[in-house]
Motif scaffolding. Sequence first.
Motif, PDB file in Angstrom:
ATOM      1  N   LEU A   1      -4.956  -0.528 -10.350  1.00 13.71           N
ATOM      2  CA  LEU A   1      -4.370   0.377 -11.330  1.00 13.71           C
ATOM      3  C   LEU A   1      -5.391   0.950 -12.299  1.00 13.71           C
ATOM      4  N   GLY A   2      -6.511   0.270 -12.486  1.00 14.03           N
ATOM      5  CA  GLY A   2      -7.500   0.708 -13.465  1.00 14.03           C
ATOM      6  C   GLY A   2      -8.001   2.118 -13.183  1.00 14.03           C
ATOM      7  N   GLY A   3      -7.969   2.960 -14.217  1.00 17.24           N
ATOM      8  CA  GLY A   3      -8.485   4.321 -14.077  1.00 17.24           C
ATOM      9  C   GLY A   3      -7.564   5.268 -13.342  1.00 17.24           C
ATOM     10  N   THR A   4      -6.334   4.848 -13.070  1.00 16.94           N
ATOM     11  CA  THR A   4      -5.400   5.725 -12.360  1.00 16.94           C
ATOM     12  C   THR A   4      -4.271   6.155 -13.295  1.00 16.94           C
ATOM     13  N   GLU A   5      -3.632   7.245 -12.956  1.00 15.75           N
ATOM     14  CA  GLU A   5      -2.472   7.724 -13.694  1.00 15.75           C
ATOM     15  C   GLU A   5      -1.378   8.022 -12.675  1.00 15.75           C
TER      16      GLU A   5
ATOM     17  N   VAL B   1      -4.672   5.814  -6.610  1.00 19.99           N
ATOM     18  CA  VAL B   1      -5.855   5.877  -5.747  1.00 19.99           C
ATOM     19  C   VAL B   1      -7.091   5.488  -6.545  1.00 19.99           C
ATOM     20  N   PRO B   2      -7.807   4.428  -6.150  1.00 23.95           N
ATOM     21  CA  PRO B   2      -9.035   4.063  -6.864  1.00 23.95           C
ATOM     22  C   PRO B   2     -10.042   5.219  -6.879  1.00 23.95           C
ATOM     23  N   LYS B   3     -10.827   5.294  -7.936  1.00 24.58           N
ATOM     24  CA  LYS B   3     -11.735   6.428  -8.139  1.00 24.58           C
ATOM     25  C   LYS B   3     -12.742   6.589  -7.004  1.00 24.58           C
ATOM     26  N   ARG B   4     -13.101   5.498  -6.334  1.00 25.84           N
ATOM     27  CA  ARG B   4     -14.127   5.610  -5.293  1.00 25.84           C
ATOM     28  C   ARG B   4     -13.640   6.418  -4.084  1.00 25.84           C
ATOM     29  N   PHE B   5     -12.322   6.669  -4.025  1.00 29.57           N
ATOM     30  CA  PHE B   5     -11.781   7.478  -2.936  1.00 29.57           C
ATOM     31  C   PHE B   5     -11.451   8.904  -3.406  1.00 29.57           C
TER      32      PHE B   5
ATOM     33  N   LEU C   1       0.831  -1.200   0.000  1.00 25.11           N
ATOM     34  CA  LEU C   1       0.000   0.000   0.000  1.00 25.11           C
ATOM     35  C   LEU C   1       0.866   1.252   0.000  1.00 25.11           C
ATOM     36  N   ASP C   2       1.972   1.241   0.742  1.00 20.57           N
ATOM     37  CA  ASP C   2       2.896   2.384   0.744  1.00 20.57           C
ATOM     38  C   ASP C   2       3.360   2.707  -0.671  1.00 20.57           C
ATOM     39  N   THR C   3       3.672   1.662  -1.435  1.00 22.12           N
ATOM     40  CA  THR C   3       4.175   1.861  -2.793  1.00 22.12           C
ATOM     41  C   THR C   3       3.087   2.447  -3.684  1.00 22.12           C
ATOM     42  N   ALA C   4       1.871   1.907  -3.579  1.00 17.56           N
ATOM     43  CA  ALA C   4       0.752   2.438  -4.370  1.00 17.56           C
ATOM     44  C   ALA C   4       0.485   3.896  -4.007  1.00 17.56           C
ATOM     45  N   ALA C   5       0.529   4.207  -2.704  1.00 18.83           N
ATOM     46  CA  ALA C   5       0.274   5.584  -2.269  1.00 18.83           C
ATOM     47  C   ALA C   5       1.376   6.525  -2.759  1.00 18.83           C
ATOM     48  N   MET C   6       2.597   6.068  -2.715  1.00 18.69           N
ATOM     49  CA  MET C   6       3.726   6.891  -3.161  1.00 18.69           C
ATOM     50  C   MET C   6       3.549   7.312  -4.616  1.00 18.69           C
TER      51      MET C   6
END
Length: 769
Positions: free
Chosen positions: A129-133, A81-85, A72-77
Amino acid sequence: MSQAVNTSLGYPRIGLKREWKRALESFWSGRSDEDEFEKRMKEIRLSHLAAQQRQGLDLIPVGDFSLYDHVLDTAAMFGLVPKRFAKLDDGGKITNELYFAMARGSKEAAACEMTKWFNTNYHYIVPELGGTEPSLRENRPLQLFRETKQELGITGKPVLLGLFTFLKLSKGYAAQDIRQWIGKLLPLYAVILKELEQEGAAWVQIDEPILVTELTEEDRALVNEIYSYLRGAAPGVNLMLQTYFDAVDRYEQMVKLPVAGIGLDFTGNGAVQLEQIRKSGFPLDKILAVGLIDGRNIWRADLEQKLKVLAEITAIVPKERLWIQPSCSLLHVPVSTSEEKLLPDAVLDALAFANEKISETVLLTSLVNEGRWNSVEDAQLLSNKVALMELNTLPERRNEEVRAASRDAQQQDAARALPFAQRRLLQQKKWMLPFLPSTTIGSFPQTQEIRNARRAWRSGEWSEERYRLFVQEQIREWIAIQEEIGLDVLVHGEFERTDMVEFFGEKLEGFVFTSNGWVQSYGSRCVKPPVIYGDVTFRSPMTVEETVYAQSLTAKPVKGMLTGPVTILNWSFVRDDLPRDEVASQIAVAIRNEVQALEQAGIEMIQVDEPALREGLPLKASQKDRYLQWAVHAFRIATASVRDTTQIHTHMCYCEFHDMIDAIRDMDADVISIETSRSHGELVSSFEEHRYGQGIGLGVYDIHSPRVPSVEEMSNMIERALQVLDPELFWINPDCGLKTRGKHETVESLRHMVEAANQFRAARAVLTS
């Protein structure tokens, strides 16, 4: 560098007395504010680094500490972030509110999926990863490297989850798009490394445990491209490409990757790794990081044997190009044996937790550097040898009667007398359950009152009788609650149990229990695995009294609740002198005795949970069939002796159904429930390809998230499942036990679940009228 160096791959986050857990839960509950929380976490983080420095580590890992999970740290870095958030995301650094919403869910949005970290009992948050940049929201390794240098004067070894492993563990993109995602993330990794290079980091540990799995040639080419790019982007920083949990395949290709060092695991299948080095040597321009101390089990290393391995390696790789280290992060073991005061001396002396494993690493390094390969006069080596000898000579280590029963059970077919289709007819006639029967997985909330009562009983403040009456009072209350809610099959609630494995271990021979041997399972959830040190022996019935009492309070069926043999095995620290299948067989025979005791007492719905069955799978596909054969056979040893009308249930966690379907069928349970709410759609899709023809319940809501899901939310899950599953075989249940949830949210969630089931029953009644 003229001598071998010692290092570690990571340290337990939770603290010696679970200070980390308490800080998290204080923040979540509002008892501490954000400033207090951040200050406390910094104190804990720095104390862990200082502890490793005091023990003499040459290279201390920095950045392995996490507020929840390193994936999660890596994804946040990277701002994934999924669109629902989206309402919580301002495009800058990920706030704690957003970070923990992704991990645990919020009132508005379901949490991200959580699943097992390779074949361990640690859970990671699956990146979406879907819908994120992606963008680099913060250089977390750089910040922690600076902090460590400024606060402690330590020039650490930053730790970073490798790009290839990160992508392979993520979801939300098509397999053919992996190159596209590498193209998006690789420049961001390069920025991290450039900035670390500018800050003075000499080495960066990049964890790529996915490299021990069986990769395709395309995968290997991608890995080579990634590291060629990173080497060119930050040529002044040395990359230690770290693998663990198994031996690497295609060793010759792996050691040619364009990095400064390769970390290999020499435990488990370490003999394979050693043979690869004997056969093919090791590059002259690289450091070999030798993972020699087992980072996943709690037994002392046999230092004489480890020195023999190091002697062989140094004949090929000069000691000045060696790092000596644990096999993986020490996240998977408790912090220190220093708090253990109640264990038998012979067992305690044979244990090594994280601090002791670091001490073993430091000692081995000094012995290599001083050339003391066979020093029989060395006090530490002698102490090690005596401790292991005293453990192995304990009489509990070898019970011939148990071993004979285990051998007999392993040789038996262990099959139910009738096939499922015929049993089902008999069970339908016996139980007369409604369409879409509803139940729970077993446990109900363990309130502070319950924990206080158990503590008073264990300390002797409460008598056995007082505690027994207290447990009966809890059972009586929750049987009434279940009936009022309208559940069809009830449970007694497991109020007498601390942990689903520890409870049974305490009632069987061959186990001991630590006082403070906690490890992180997920988030702030810590578990204290039992230690299997001897042959496992059944003493007397373990669950009959509470289950029979619960059944006396209701006309509805009450399930007997047991933990299966493979889960007891996989969620314990297991003796390392016997093959795991032999230990599993011993446990299975013991659980069979309990199943028979329940049946004889009139309990004829029995759930034997195997939530950890999948996590024991070897990481290499070629080795999986052998594991599944003995694991499934152990379950059948435990369950197959019952009458045809006795209904056997089981429960599994995070099951990727497509690669387990044959094994699940072979278990031959009458009903299986699968923990799926965080990945419900993916699992349901797999049933479109793989038919399953026995009773099944897909968890219709996530119990790990502190929220009450709506009736509509659960109905949508049920409707999706019924598109591909036989409605006549479908059960309605939460996705796991409810021990960690509050009473109010549990009751309200179950009300919604039953209401959703009733809506489908009503719709069916209209259609069939």
